[in-house]
Design a protein around this motif. Sequence first.
Motif, PDB file in Angstrom:
ATOM      1  N   LEU A 162       0.821  -1.206   0.000  1.00 37.73           N
ATOM      2  CA  LEU A 162       0.000   0.000   0.000  1.00 37.73           C
ATOM      3  C   LEU A 162       0.858   1.260   0.000  1.00 37.73           C
ATOM      4  O   LEU A 162       0.522   2.253  -0.640  1.00 37.73           O
ATOM      5  CB  LEU A 162      -0.934  -0.008   1.216  1.00 37.73           C
ATOM      6  N   LYS A 163       2.000   1.225   0.691  1.00 36.12           N
ATOM      7  CA  LYS A 163       2.912   2.374   0.731  1.00 36.12           C
ATOM      8  C   LYS A 163       3.525   2.660  -0.633  1.00 36.12           C
ATOM      9  O   LYS A 163       3.902   3.783  -0.933  1.00 36.12           O
ATOM     10  CB  LYS A 163       4.018   2.136   1.751  1.00 36.12           C
ATOM     11  N   ILE A 164       3.624   1.667  -1.468  1.00 34.98           N
ATOM     12  CA  ILE A 164       4.194   1.858  -2.810  1.00 34.98           C
ATOM     13  C   ILE A 164       3.098   2.230  -3.809  1.00 34.98           C
ATOM     14  O   ILE A 164       3.260   3.147  -4.617  1.00 34.98           O
ATOM     15  CB  ILE A 164       4.917   0.571  -3.268  1.00 34.98           C
ATOM     16  N   ILE A 165       1.973   1.551  -3.764  1.00 38.95           N
ATOM     17  CA  ILE A 165       0.902   1.737  -4.747  1.00 38.95           C
ATOM     18  C   ILE A 165       0.201   3.087  -4.584  1.00 38.95           C
ATOM     19  O   ILE A 165      -0.085   3.761  -5.574  1.00 38.95           O
ATOM     20  CB  ILE A 165      -0.129   0.598  -4.636  1.00 38.95           C
ATOM     21  N   LEU A 166      -0.084   3.483  -3.355  1.00 42.64           N
ATOM     22  CA  LEU A 166      -0.841   4.710  -3.130  1.00 42.64           C
ATOM     23  C   LEU A 166      -0.137   5.960  -3.670  1.00 42.64           C
ATOM     24  O   LEU A 166      -0.745   6.732  -4.407  1.00 42.64           O
ATOM     25  CB  LEU A 166      -1.173   4.852  -1.647  1.00 42.64           C
ATOM     26  N   PRO A 167       1.162   6.182  -3.372  1.00 38.81           N
ATOM     27  CA  PRO A 167       1.826   7.356  -3.965  1.00 38.81           C
ATOM     28  C   PRO A 167       1.927   7.282  -5.490  1.00 38.81           C
ATOM     29  O   PRO A 167       1.786   8.292  -6.177  1.00 38.81           O
ATOM     30  CB  PRO A 167       3.211   7.351  -3.332  1.00 38.81           C
ATOM     31  N   ALA A 168       2.152   6.077  -6.022  1.00 35.15           N
ATOM     32  CA  ALA A 168       2.233   5.934  -7.481  1.00 35.15           C
ATOM     33  C   ALA A 168       0.887   6.277  -8.121  1.00 35.15           C
ATOM     34  O   ALA A 168       0.836   6.950  -9.152  1.00 35.15           O
ATOM     35  CB  ALA A 168       2.653   4.517  -7.844  1.00 35.15           C
ATOM     36  N   PHE A 169      -0.202   5.840  -7.509  1.00 35.19           N
ATOM     37  CA  PHE A 169      -1.526   6.148  -8.015  1.00 35.19           C
ATOM     38  C   PHE A 169      -1.794   7.656  -7.957  1.00 35.19           C
ATOM     39  O   PHE A 169      -2.354   8.243  -8.887  1.00 35.19           O
ATOM     40  CB  PHE A 169      -2.584   5.386  -7.203  1.00 35.19           C
ATOM     41  N   ALA A 170      -1.361   8.299  -6.875  1.00 35.91           N
ATOM     42  CA  ALA A 170      -1.546   9.747  -6.744  1.00 35.91           C
ATOM     43  C   ALA A 170      -0.772  10.508  -7.817  1.00 35.91           C
ATOM     44  O   ALA A 170      -1.271  11.483  -8.381  1.00 35.91           O
ATOM     45  CB  ALA A 170      -1.116  10.199  -5.354  1.00 35.91           C
ATOM     46  N   ILE A 171       0.427  10.057  -8.131  1.00 32.46           N
ATOM     47  CA  ILE A 171       1.241  10.714  -9.163  1.00 32.46           C
ATOM     48  C   ILE A 171       0.593  10.545 -10.535  1.00 32.46           C
ATOM     49  O   ILE A 171       0.514  11.491 -11.324  1.00 32.46           O
ATOM     50  CB  ILE A 171       2.676  10.161  -9.147  1.00 32.46           C
ATOM     51  N   VAL A 172       0.115   9.347 -10.824  1.00 31.50           N
ATOM     52  CA  VAL A 172      -0.549   9.101 -12.110  1.00 31.50           C
ATOM     53  C   VAL A 172      -1.808   9.949 -12.231  1.00 31.50           C
ATOM     54  O   VAL A 172      -2.073  10.548 -13.285  1.00 31.50           O
ATOM     55  CB  VAL A 172      -0.865   7.602 -12.274  1.00 31.50           C
ATOM     56  N   MET A 173      -2.589  10.049 -11.178  1.00 33.71           N
ATOM     57  CA  MET A 173      -3.807  10.871 -11.204  1.00 33.71           C
ATOM     58  C   MET A 173      -3.470  12.344 -11.390  1.00 33.71           C
ATOM     59  O   MET A 173      -4.131  13.052 -12.155  1.00 33.71           O
ATOM     60  CB  MET A 173      -4.606  10.676  -9.915  1.00 33.71           C
ATOM     61  N   ALA A 174      -2.448  12.833 -10.700  1.00 32.25           N
ATOM     62  CA  ALA A 174      -2.061  14.240 -10.819  1.00 32.25           C
ATOM     63  C   ALA A 174      -1.606  14.557 -12.231  1.00 32.25           C
ATOM     64  O   ALA A 174      -1.958  15.599 -12.795  1.00 32.25           O
ATOM     65  CB  ALA A 174      -0.969  14.565  -9.811  1.00 32.25           C
ATOM     66  N   ALA A 175      -0.811  13.685 -12.826  1.00 34.09           N
ATOM     67  CA  ALA A 175      -0.348  13.913 -14.195  1.00 34.09           C
ATOM     68  C   ALA A 175      -1.515  13.876 -15.177  1.00 34.09           C
ATOM     69  O   ALA A 175      -1.594  14.694 -16.101  1.00 34.09           O
ATOM     70  CB  ALA A 175       0.694  12.867 -14.573  1.00 34.09           C
ATOM     71  N   GLY A 176      -2.431  12.962 -14.992  1.00 32.87           N
ATOM     72  CA  GLY A 176      -3.592  12.866 -15.882  1.00 32.87           C
ATOM     73  C   GLY A 176      -4.503  14.064 -15.772  1.00 32.87           C
ATOM     74  O   GLY A 176      -4.988  14.599 -16.772  1.00 32.87           O
ATOM     75  N   LEU A 177      -4.749  14.542 -14.570  1.00 30.89           N
ATOM     76  CA  LEU A 177      -5.635  15.688 -14.380  1.00 30.89           C
ATOM     77  C   LEU A 177      -4.991  17.003 -14.797  1.00 30.89           C
ATOM     78  O   LEU A 177      -5.690  17.964 -15.095  1.00 30.89           O
ATOM     79  CB  LEU A 177      -6.090  15.752 -12.919  1.00 30.89           C
ATOM     80  N   ALA A 178      -3.664  17.036 -14.832  1.00 30.01           N
ATOM     81  CA  ALA A 178      -2.983  18.257 -15.272  1.00 30.01           C
ATOM     82  C   ALA A 178      -3.282  18.559 -16.743  1.00 30.01           C
ATOM     83  O   ALA A 178      -3.271  19.715 -17.164  1.00 30.01           O
ATOM     84  CB  ALA A 178      -1.485  18.121 -15.066  1.00 30.01           C
ATOM     85  N   PHE A 179      -3.565  17.533 -17.517  1.00 27.38           N
ATOM     86  CA  PHE A 179      -3.847  17.718 -18.938  1.00 27.38           C
ATOM     87  C   PHE A 179      -5.340  17.691 -19.244  1.00 27.38           C
ATOM     88  O   PHE A 179      -5.737  17.669 -20.399  1.00 27.38           O
ATOM     89  CB  PHE A 179      -3.133  16.644 -19.757  1.00 27.38           C
TER      90      PHE A 179
END
Length: 77
Positions: free
Chosen positions: A6-23
Amino acid sequence: MKKHLLKIILPAFAIVMAAGLAFATEESNLPYVGYIATESGYAEIQTDCPNVGQNQCYEGLDPVFNDIGLTDPKLRN
């Protein structure tokens, strides 16, 4: 093991969501250049009219045009 994953997946998911929403901006939010008639000729303005549709675009009470000659009306839906 579950906490470690969970410590690895949660930050990775947050980064992917942030990059996707930026565009994820809408094209209609971008300003378009238009021209309105003034007492001294014309004035260049920023408008949200994309020049598609059938209705004349207005800035306040002034009709907005695509050209400096004020002959090509800018349209909106």
